[in-house]
Design a protein around this motif. Structure first.
Motif, mmCIF file in Angstrom:
data_model
loop_
_atom_site.group_PDB
_atom_site.id
_atom_site.type_symbol
_atom_site.label_atom_id
_atom_site.label_comp_id
_atom_site.label_asym_id
_atom_site.label_seq_id
_atom_site.Cartn_x
_atom_site.Cartn_y
_atom_site.Cartn_z
ATOM 1 N N MET A 1 0.810 -1.206 -0.033
ATOM 2 C CA MET A 1 0.077 0.006 -0.103
ATOM 3 C C MET A 1 0.829 1.087 0.179
ATOM 4 O O MET A 1 1.956 1.390 0.835
ATOM 5 C CB MET A 1 -1.062 -0.008 1.283
ATOM 6 N N ASN A 2 0.545 2.162 -0.811
ATOM 7 C CA ASN A 2 1.096 3.443 -0.922
ATOM 8 C C ASN A 2 0.622 4.454 0.170
ATOM 9 O O ASN A 2 -0.255 4.724 0.338
ATOM 10 C CB ASN A 2 1.089 4.036 -2.361
ATOM 11 N N ASN A 3 1.786 4.970 1.030
ATOM 12 C CA ASN A 3 1.300 5.814 1.946
ATOM 13 C C ASN A 3 1.619 7.152 1.760
ATOM 14 O O ASN A 3 2.435 8.030 2.432
ATOM 15 C CB ASN A 3 2.222 5.337 3.430
ATOM 16 N N THR A 4 0.595 7.898 0.747
ATOM 17 C CA THR A 4 0.981 9.022 0.575
ATOM 18 C C THR A 4 -0.125 9.914 1.225
ATOM 19 O O THR A 4 -1.093 9.210 1.753
ATOM 20 C CB THR A 4 0.665 9.439 -1.212
ATOM 21 N N VAL A 5 0.311 11.410 1.201
ATOM 22 C CA VAL A 5 -0.916 12.136 1.918
ATOM 23 C C VAL A 5 -2.120 11.850 1.119
ATOM 24 O O VAL A 5 -3.276 12.009 1.643
ATOM 25 C CB VAL A 5 -0.407 13.517 1.928
ATOM 26 N N GLY A 6 -2.136 12.038 -0.067
ATOM 27 C CA GLY A 6 -3.551 11.899 -1.079
ATOM 28 C C GLY A 6 -4.321 10.704 -0.491
ATOM 29 O O GLY A 6 -5.370 10.592 -0.478
ATOM 30 N N ASP A 7 -3.485 9.354 -0.387
ATOM 31 C CA ASP A 7 -4.112 8.216 0.079
ATOM 32 C C ASP A 7 -4.574 8.269 1.252
ATOM 33 O O ASP A 7 -5.847 7.938 1.609
ATOM 34 C CB ASP A 7 -3.293 6.990 0.101
ATOM 35 N N TRP A 8 -3.981 9.013 2.104
ATOM 36 C CA TRP A 8 -4.489 9.205 3.566
ATOM 37 C C TRP A 8 -5.848 10.110 3.478
ATOM 38 O O TRP A 8 -6.862 9.812 4.242
ATOM 39 C CB TRP A 8 -3.478 9.659 4.546
ATOM 40 N N GLU A 9 -5.912 11.104 2.753
ATOM 41 C CA GLU A 9 -6.922 12.030 2.746
ATOM 42 C C GLU A 9 -8.126 11.504 2.227
ATOM 43 O O GLU A 9 -9.156 11.632 2.740
ATOM 44 C CB GLU A 9 -6.298 13.103 1.841
ATOM 45 N N LEU A 10 -7.829 10.759 1.100
ATOM 46 C CA LEU A 10 -8.940 9.774 0.549
ATOM 47 C C LEU A 10 -9.616 8.837 1.503
ATOM 48 O O LEU A 10 -10.973 8.942 1.726
ATOM 49 C CB LEU A 10 -8.318 9.061 -0.458
ATOM 50 N N GLY A 11 -8.813 8.345 2.424
ATOM 51 C CA GLY A 11 -9.294 7.389 3.636
ATOM 52 C C GLY A 11 -10.372 8.076 4.648
ATOM 53 O O GLY A 11 -11.181 7.652 4.950
ATOM 54 N N ILE A 12 -9.588 9.187 5.124
ATOM 55 C CA ILE A 12 -10.247 9.996 6.040
ATOM 56 C C ILE A 12 -11.598 10.599 5.455
ATOM 57 O O ILE A 12 -12.669 10.807 6.231
ATOM 58 C CB ILE A 12 -9.400 10.885 6.742
ATOM 59 N N GLY A 13 -11.478 11.165 4.276
ATOM 60 C CA GLY A 13 -12.638 11.558 3.381
ATOM 61 C C GLY A 13 -13.707 10.702 3.490
ATOM 62 O O GLY A 13 -14.817 10.920 3.671
ATOM 63 N N GLN A 14 -13.430 9.250 3.193
ATOM 64 C CA GLN A 14 -14.357 8.154 2.993
ATOM 65 C C GLN A 14 -15.058 8.008 4.281
ATOM 66 O O GLN A 14 -16.103 7.550 4.443
ATOM 67 C CB GLN A 14 -13.776 6.985 2.465
ATOM 68 N N LEU A 15 -14.201 8.323 5.374
ATOM 69 C CA LEU A 15 -14.838 8.191 6.941
ATOM 70 C C LEU A 15 -15.646 9.412 7.341
ATOM 71 O O LEU A 15 -16.121 9.381 8.266
ATOM 72 C CB LEU A 15 -13.571 7.843 8.174
#
Length: 96
Positions: A1-15
């Motif tokens: 899994m790529n741990n970029t800020v974009g991936d992180w923001e996508l995850g918290i946005g989905q939450l």
């Protein structure tokens, strides 16, 4: 899994996270010390007005801490130490 800020923001946005804040009291990584990001559509945009919309608070740097102020009254929300100090200043009438 790529741990970029974009991936992180996508995850918290989905939450359902509408805003997030980064605080660097020493200004070592965040020049302005406090930076928030607000979800607009599917993208987090920098917050430029120091307002937390979901909580209806204004955030302000106060030394090594963040001060939180109600938008409707401008009243500061006290931290525990301030609450204790304020309580000690209240003189309640003695009852017999």
């Amino acid at each position: 899994m790529n741990n970029t800020v974009g991936d992180w923001e996508l995850g918290i946005g989905q939450l359902g996270v509408l805003e997030y804040w980064l605080f660097d009291p020493k200004g070592e990584w965040i020049k302005q010390q406090l930076q928030g990001y607000r979800l607009r559509g599917e993208v987090y945009e920098p917050i430029t007005d120091s307002r937390c919309e979901p909580l209806q608070l204004r955030l302000q740097i106060e030394g090594q801490l963040i001060g939180f102020y109600r938008e409707d009254t401008g009243e500061k929300l006290l931290i525990p130490e301030e609450l204790v100090s304020a309580a000690e200043c209240i003189h309640l009438p003695q009852t017999d």
